[in-house]
Design an enzyme around this catalytic site. Structure first.
Site, short mmCIF file in Angstrom:
data_model
loop_
_atom_site.label_atom_id
_atom_site.label_comp_id
_atom_site.label_asym_id
_atom_site.label_seq_id
_atom_site.Cartn_x
_atom_site.Cartn_y
_atom_site.Cartn_z
N ARG A 6 0.83 -1.22 0.00
CA ARG A 6 0.00 0.00 0.00
C ARG A 6 0.86 1.25 0.00
NH1 ARG A 6 -1.54 2.47 4.49
NH2 ARG A 6 -1.58 0.56 5.75
N TYR A 9 -12.19 20.00 -15.19
CA TYR A 9 -12.79 18.70 -15.49
C TYR A 9 -14.00 18.46 -14.58
CZ TYR A 9 -13.27 13.61 -15.33
OH TYR A 9 -13.77 12.34 -15.32
N ASP A 69 -3.45 20.67 -13.37
CA ASP A 69 -3.74 19.42 -14.05
C ASP A 69 -3.20 19.55 -15.47
OD1 ASP A 69 -4.83 17.29 -15.47
OD2 ASP A 69 -6.79 17.42 -14.51
N LYS A 87 -4.72 8.46 -19.40
CA LYS A 87 -4.88 9.08 -20.71
C LYS A 87 -3.59 8.96 -21.53
CE LYS A 87 -8.98 10.24 -19.17
NZ LYS A 87 -8.90 10.02 -17.72
#
Length: 398
Positions: free
Chosen positions: A57, A110, A182, A207
């Protein structure tokens, strides 16, 4: 690997340290835990005094290779990966914001990011101020009133608006604010915001970085002391990047520069073609001289990107008629893939928003987001031509 060019870094950065058994490719390390016979060594690694891995983790060798690769491409000191792009965004915001803090941002973020700003952060006592995207004077006025964080997106999703990154970074730093951007639409190939004074740049790795729509991921890059804070939030809250996804993202990044070179070219030519189509009202692409942010794009972008959008006469009705006729475009909610992907924001980037909310962000219902793939450009344009030719001509005269 600062001595190499970006295209070379995309292939080689972060990998050598993780190879074993003579392998030429980074292995997928699925182990959840990492054991040590030497207690002192275990202690040193567990307490961060020595490099190594203790629990999946927290860190993982495959994931670390991906982080190091993106870090080098962005010219950052450090990077930490998340399970998704939205996890990277929310994790970064939650790592730094506290009740009573003030955020200055733009209207055109976004859709998922917008929901954080309009629904979740206000519930924690964080004030969010929205400025008209591209109105730098308004942003400077609001920032000057005092804020803890400035959040940018450039180019924006889905209308491809541009922010003068250097100007906004200076405004934020003048009041001691953290400046976050971003950079998903541009990718590290076309834009490196840290060079313009931004503190943190983040990406939806799903992306362009991955490039094949087969792995979810997000990543945050910046100075070590800031990424340490983001990492700490992520390791405790658990939005860890899966090592198998990290491997797919690593593999995809090996062709990042080749893909973006073709996608930049294809998007430019598609945008110029769309300007000649009678069904098209507006084309939004930073590479067009008619784009309001073209001069800004020339200053801070190395390429204009593979993303564009355009609005059509007849609104959403025309969108629903046009898109099924396209043979060389996936009708899907993603972008940055080797294959061309299309869709209206109403069903993709801003599906969570109401028509009224989209209108307030300057997103017409007849807007189509077009992510140019690496297909032959002649085929892409011919595909668009045949699709437009099947629309009912009488609708143009209404």
């Amino acid at each position: 690997m600062t001595e190499f060019k970006p295209a070379t870094k995309a292939l080689w950065s972060g990998e050598k340290e993780q190879l074993s058994y003579g392998a030429t490719q980074v292995p997928v390390v699925h182990s959840v835990s990492f054991g040590y016979d030497d207690m002192d060594e275990w202690n040193a690694i567990a307490t961060g005094k020595q490099d190594g891995h203790v629990y999946g983790r927290n860190t993982n060798p495959t994931t670390q290779a991906f982080e190091d690769k993106v870090k080098d491409l962005e010219g950052a000191e450090a990077a930490t990966a998340f399970a998704t792009g939205m996890a990277a965004i929310s994790g970064t915001l939650n790592a730094f914001l506290r009740p009573g803090d003030r955020v200055v941002t733009i209207k055109d973020t976004y859709g998922g990011t917008n929901k954080i700003f309009t629904e979740f952060l206000p519930n924690t006592g964080v004030e969010v101020v929205f400025c008209e995207t591209g109105d730098h004077e308004e942003m400077e006025r609001e920032i000057a009133k005092g804020c803890q964080l400035v959040y940018l997106e450039s180019p924006t999703n889905p209308t491809l608006k541009l922010i003068d990154i250097e100007r906004m970074a200076k405004a934020g730093h003048d009041v001691g604010a953290l400046v976050v951007i971003d950079g998903t639409f541009a990718s590290p190939v076309n834009q490196n915001p840290l060079d313009f004074g931004v503190d943190i740049v983040l990406h939806s790795a799903t992306k362009y970085l991955g490039g094949h729509s087969d792995a979810l991921g997000g990543i945050v890059c910046g100075p070590q002391h800031l990424i340490d804070q983001v990492y700490h939030y992520r390791e405790i809250n658990g939005a860890t990047l899966n090592p198998q996804a990290a491997y797919f993202l690593l593999r995809g990044m090996k062709t990042l520069h080749l893909r973006l070179e073709r996608q930049n070219q294809n998007a430019m030519q598609v945008a110029r073609y769309l300007q000649t189509v009678e069904w098209v009202e507006d084309v939004f692409y930073p590479g067009l001289e008619s784009h309001t942010g073209h001069d800004i794009a020339k200053k801070q972008m190395k390429g204009f990107g593979g993303m564009l959008s355009f609005s059509v006469i007849g609104g959403l009705d025309t969108v629903y008629q046009l898109l099924p006729h396209l043979k060389l475009a996936k009708r899907a909610a993603s972008l940055g893939c080797v294959q061309t992907i299309v869709g209206p924001p109403a069903l993709t980037s801003h599906v969570e928003c109401t028509p009224e909310e989209r209108a307030a962000m300057g997103i017409p219902e007849g807007l189509i987001r077009y992510s140019a793939g690496i297909e032959d450009i002649d085929d892409l344009i011919e595909d668009l031509k045949q699709a437009f030719a099947k629309l009912p001509i009488e609708a143009l005269t209404k």
